[in-house]
Scaffold this active site. Structure first.
Site, PDB file in Angstrom:
ATOM      1  N   TYR A  69     -12.482  -1.337  -4.219  1.00 19.73           N
ATOM      2  CA  TYR A  69     -12.991  -1.532  -2.846  1.00 19.73           C
ATOM      3  C   TYR A  69     -14.516  -1.425  -2.761  1.00 19.73           C
ATOM      4  O   TYR A  69     -15.054  -1.218  -1.673  1.00 19.73           O
ATOM      5  CB  TYR A  69     -12.335  -0.526  -1.903  1.00 19.73           C
ATOM      6  CG  TYR A  69     -10.943  -0.969  -1.483  1.00 19.73           C
ATOM      7  CD1 TYR A  69     -10.757  -2.041  -0.618  1.00 19.73           C
ATOM      8  CD2 TYR A  69      -9.810  -0.318  -1.960  1.00 19.73           C
ATOM      9  CE1 TYR A  69      -9.493  -2.470  -0.237  1.00 19.73           C
ATOM     10  CE2 TYR A  69      -8.532  -0.738  -1.584  1.00 19.73           C
ATOM     11  CZ  TYR A  69      -8.391  -1.813  -0.711  1.00 19.73           C
ATOM     12  OH  TYR A  69      -7.137  -2.229  -0.336  1.00 19.73           O
ATOM     13  N   HIS A  74      -2.278  -5.389   1.424  1.00 22.05           N
ATOM     14  CA  HIS A  74      -3.596  -5.993   1.223  1.00 22.05           C
ATOM     15  C   HIS A  74      -3.406  -7.481   1.001  1.00 22.05           C
ATOM     16  O   HIS A  74      -2.421  -7.889   0.386  1.00 22.05           O
ATOM     17  CB  HIS A  74      -4.248  -5.371  -0.027  1.00 22.05           C
ATOM     18  CG  HIS A  74      -5.470  -6.111  -0.500  1.00 22.05           C
ATOM     19  ND1 HIS A  74      -6.707  -5.903   0.058  1.00 22.05           N
ATOM     20  CD2 HIS A  74      -5.633  -7.076  -1.449  1.00 22.05           C
ATOM     21  CE1 HIS A  74      -7.593  -6.699  -0.534  1.00 22.05           C
ATOM     22  NE2 HIS A  74      -6.957  -7.416  -1.458  1.00 22.05           N
ATOM     23  N   GLU A 101      -9.610  -9.936  -7.948  1.00 17.83           N
ATOM     24  CA  GLU A 101      -8.646  -8.858  -7.717  1.00 17.83           C
ATOM     25  C   GLU A 101      -7.423  -8.998  -8.623  1.00 17.83           C
ATOM     26  O   GLU A 101      -6.903  -8.004  -9.133  1.00 17.83           O
ATOM     27  CB  GLU A 101      -8.254  -8.846  -6.232  1.00 17.83           C
ATOM     28  CG  GLU A 101      -9.423  -8.421  -5.347  1.00 17.83           C
ATOM     29  CD  GLU A 101      -9.181  -8.603  -3.845  1.00 17.83           C
ATOM     30  OE1 GLU A 101     -10.091  -8.261  -3.070  1.00 17.83           O
ATOM     31  OE2 GLU A 101      -8.099  -9.098  -3.446  1.00 17.83           O
ATOM     32  N   ASN A 137      -2.120   0.092   6.695  1.00 14.96           N
ATOM     33  CA  ASN A 137      -1.594  -1.162   7.245  1.00 14.96           C
ATOM     34  C   ASN A 137      -0.711  -1.947   6.273  1.00 14.96           C
ATOM     35  O   ASN A 137      -0.663  -3.166   6.309  1.00 14.96           O
ATOM     36  CB  ASN A 137      -2.735  -2.008   7.824  1.00 14.96           C
ATOM     37  CG  ASN A 137      -3.781  -2.333   6.796  1.00 14.96           C
ATOM     38  OD1 ASN A 137      -3.647  -1.968   5.636  1.00 14.96           O
ATOM     39  ND2 ASN A 137      -4.831  -3.022   7.213  1.00 14.96           N
ATOM     40  N   LYS A 170       0.814  -1.210   0.000  1.00 12.36           N
ATOM     41  CA  LYS A 170       0.000   0.000   0.000  1.00 12.36           C
ATOM     42  C   LYS A 170       0.860   1.278   0.000  1.00 12.36           C
ATOM     43  O   LYS A 170       2.062   1.226   0.312  1.00 12.36           O
ATOM     44  CB  LYS A 170      -0.942  -0.042   1.207  1.00 12.36           C
ATOM     45  CG  LYS A 170      -1.948  -1.204   1.135  1.00 12.36           C
ATOM     46  CD  LYS A 170      -2.920  -1.169   2.309  1.00 12.36           C
ATOM     47  CE  LYS A 170      -3.957  -2.259   2.209  1.00 12.36           C
ATOM     48  NZ  LYS A 170      -4.975  -2.150   3.292  1.00 12.36           N
TER      49      LYS A 170
HETATM   50  P1  GDP Z   1      -8.223  -6.582   5.861  1.00 14.41           P
HETATM   51  O1  GDP Z   1      -8.956  -7.667   5.131  1.00 14.41           O
HETATM   52  O2  GDP Z   1      -7.388  -7.089   7.000  1.00 14.41           O
HETATM   53  O3  GDP Z   1      -7.423  -5.707   4.922  1.00 14.41           O
HETATM   54  O4  GDP Z   1      -9.309  -5.641   6.560  1.00 14.41           O
HETATM   55  P2  GDP Z   1     -10.777  -5.149   6.137  1.00 14.41           P
HETATM   56  O5  GDP Z   1     -11.312  -5.949   4.989  1.00 14.41           O
HETATM   57  O6  GDP Z   1     -11.576  -5.109   7.396  1.00 14.41           O
HETATM   58  O7  GDP Z   1     -10.559  -3.634   5.691  1.00 14.41           O
HETATM   59  C1  GDP Z   1     -10.002  -3.319   4.424  1.00 14.41           C
HETATM   60  C2  GDP Z   1      -9.017  -2.196   4.593  1.00 14.41           C
HETATM   61  O8  GDP Z   1      -9.720  -1.030   5.012  1.00 14.41           O
HETATM   62  C3  GDP Z   1      -7.967  -2.397   5.666  1.00 14.41           C
HETATM   63  O9  GDP Z   1      -6.872  -3.175   5.240  1.00 14.41           O
HETATM   64  C4  GDP Z   1      -7.572  -0.975   6.020  1.00 14.41           C
HETATM   65  O10 GDP Z   1      -6.637  -0.426   5.071  1.00 14.41           O
HETATM   66  C5  GDP Z   1      -8.886  -0.243   5.870  1.00 14.41           C
HETATM   67  N1  GDP Z   1      -9.558  -0.081   7.163  1.00 14.41           N
HETATM   68  C6  GDP Z   1     -10.016  -1.054   8.009  1.00 14.41           C
HETATM   69  N2  GDP Z   1     -10.569  -0.515   9.127  1.00 14.41           N
HETATM   70  C7  GDP Z   1     -10.462   0.836   8.974  1.00 14.41           C
HETATM   71  C8  GDP Z   1     -10.863   1.950   9.787  1.00 14.41           C
HETATM   72  O11 GDP Z   1     -11.445   1.802  10.862  1.00 14.41           O
HETATM   73  N3  GDP Z   1     -10.589   3.199   9.273  1.00 14.41           N
HETATM   74  C9  GDP Z   1      -9.976   3.390   8.075  1.00 14.41           C
HETATM   75  N4  GDP Z   1      -9.728   4.659   7.649  1.00 14.41           N
HETATM   76  N5  GDP Z   1      -9.586   2.371   7.290  1.00 14.41           N
HETATM   77  C10 GDP Z   1      -9.834   1.102   7.731  1.00 14.41           C
END
Ligand code: GDP
Length: 139
Positions: free
Chosen positions: A51, A117, A128, A114, A11
């Protein structure tokens, strides 16, 4: 071939911080073969489309802005049990919850920024991967 491939992105904040080489090294060192690799940047529209599954989540707008904020690396990876093993290697979404030895523990700035992905299902990995790579870009 079910279960043998997954999709990842390094990222924007991790690329900007100069961590991409170390992250790729960790991925390859953990037994993943690179099938496809691209250094690119998502437009705002492309990030929104990528997304779209998160459209209803409160952070969707922030996530799209962030993922379009700078260049990324996109890659398709191959390994037996690829999707699950890669999710283990990247660690929990929130780096404060991520296990020692995971990519997010080592490189993520925050739950939002983080570092990497990882696809969350074999079906999404395929979708994807095709978002970024044509079949003749997959080796
Ligand atoms: P992943 O599968 O571990 O990547 O997590 P998710 O599918 O829950 O979320 C997708 C992505 O959205 C995450 O990798 C983060 O970059 C972002 N994200 C998740 N939670 C938050 C949040 O509370 N705030 C913001 N700004 N971004 C978030």
């Amino acid at each position: 071939m079910a279960g043998t491939r997954t999709f990842t992105m390094i990222k924007p904040e991790a690329v900007a911080a100069g961590h991409a080489g170390k992250i790729l090294d960790m991925i390859i060192g953990n037994g993943f073969r690179v099938v496809s690799l691209k250094y690119t940047r998502l437009s705002h529209k492309e990030a929104g489309a990528f997304y779209e599954v998160h459209k209803e989540r409160p952070f969707y707008g922030e996530l799209v802005d962030y993922m379009a904020s700078g260049p990324i690396y996109a890659a398709i990876l191959e390994k037996s049990n690829a999707m699950e093993d890669f999710r283990k290697l990247i660690g929990a979404t929130d780096p404060s919850q991520a296990a020692e030895g995971t990519i997010r523990k080592a490189f993520a700035e925050s739950k939002a920024k983080n570092a990497v992905h990882g696809s969350d299902s074999d079906e999404n990995a395929l979708i994807e991967g095709h978002f970024f790579f044509s079949s003749r870009e997959q080796y």
